[in-house]
Design an enzyme around this catalytic site. Sequence first.
Site, mmCIF file in Angstrom:
data_model
loop_
_atom_site.group_PDB
_atom_site.id
_atom_site.type_symbol
_atom_site.label_atom_id
_atom_site.label_comp_id
_atom_site.label_asym_id
_atom_site.label_seq_id
_atom_site.Cartn_x
_atom_site.Cartn_y
_atom_site.Cartn_z
ATOM 1 N NE ARG A 102 -3.695 -0.031 2.279
ATOM 2 C CZ ARG A 102 -4.842 0.101 1.610
ATOM 3 N NH1 ARG A 102 -5.195 1.280 1.114
ATOM 4 N NH2 ARG A 102 -5.642 -0.934 1.433
ATOM 5 C CE1 TYR A 217 -0.980 -8.588 -1.903
ATOM 6 C CE2 TYR A 217 -2.861 -9.963 -1.330
ATOM 7 C CZ TYR A 217 -2.213 -8.750 -1.288
ATOM 8 O OH TYR A 217 -2.788 -7.693 -0.635
ATOM 9 C CG ASP A 302 -12.312 2.951 2.341
ATOM 10 O OD1 ASP A 302 -12.790 2.272 1.407
ATOM 11 O OD2 ASP A 302 -11.322 2.593 2.999
#
Length: 396
Positions: A102, A217, A302
């Site tokens: 991120r 991942y 969000d």
Amino acid sequence: MLIAGGGIGGLAAALACVRAGWRARVFESAPAFAEVGAGLQLGPNATRILHRWDLGPALAELAAFPERLEVRSAASGRTLGRLRLGADTWRRYGAPYATLHRADLHGLLHAAVQAQGETALHLGSRIGALRQRADVVALAVRRDEQPQATEVEGDALLGADGLWSGVRAQLLPGDPPPRVTGQFAYRALLRQPALPAALRSSQVTVWLGTGLHAVQYPVRGGEWLNFVVLVEESEPGAATDPRGWDLDAPPEGPRAALQGACAPLRALCEAVPHWRRWRLCDRPPVAAPETLAAGRVALIGDAAHPMLPYLAQGAGMAIEDAAEIGHVLAMDAVDVPLRLRRYALQRWQRVARVQARSTRNARVFHASGALRWGRDAAMAVLGERLLDMPWLYAGQ
């Protein structure tokens, strides 16, 4: 353009605004941009936009591009289904499927915004009351070094200030708070060269269990492995603050929940030296365009449509929002409120569908009994047709 919030959505929106010919002022409450969070996945619906913004080379330096997604049983380790990614995603959708940290995506957007030179970033700036007038929107901002708030004005305001958005609270008075789901995400980052060879991975693996699932991942070009275990828990009286999304987890983390898991999944869990925990909250799917924009104020990311991470589209939807904001802001012949109204009309049904599918996936991923049996049977028969999502990936 005034933008409340300097996260992924806020910086993507600032970049889109500048590309549309606007100047942007971003107000972020944190005193500095820090390397927080863990990994995220970007489908081709989002990476296509980054390529359109000429950020493909920068993305290639930071991300990993898995060749496949594999779904496995958390209990037995059996492979339930596979989806080819890599070159197949490029061929089907004209853009890659990427996994990255991120903070790396945030840094990529931050560098792109700074390179444009038309955005002012104000850190340590907390937003207060907003007022809409016929020709401008005014926002009270208090900077950390100042005892009093000052008022800034702009042609429009974007609320990109996250799940507990202060802009949303004022735009939609009486709106209920985010709902607490009773689910937690335990997160960890593991340096792959330090792992036993059997635990290293260059693909996306989803482990489905009863009342839980796990995802792993590669990130940072494959040097690190992102590992997340999502569980359903009930906490007694002293529940954690739902606003804390990057908290220290108990030392045992999710090990008790994974006691009945297969050996490879348990081994990966045992390899984690330290967990972080995030309490999952969301909102019901967007019900109308008025929830996304009113007058000269709009919500993105969000703040507009928080969703559970079971479709891996939180960052992707924020980037899509930003792209649409850029598109409508370029309509110079249209009044600003009408441009933001168009943004809301273009986005609300798509984000509502993604929200609803994310909630549905929570039930499917954590299923037991007949639903679990039916899920596994369908995946075995339909394979890639069930795992691929053209309705999602071909958009934007």
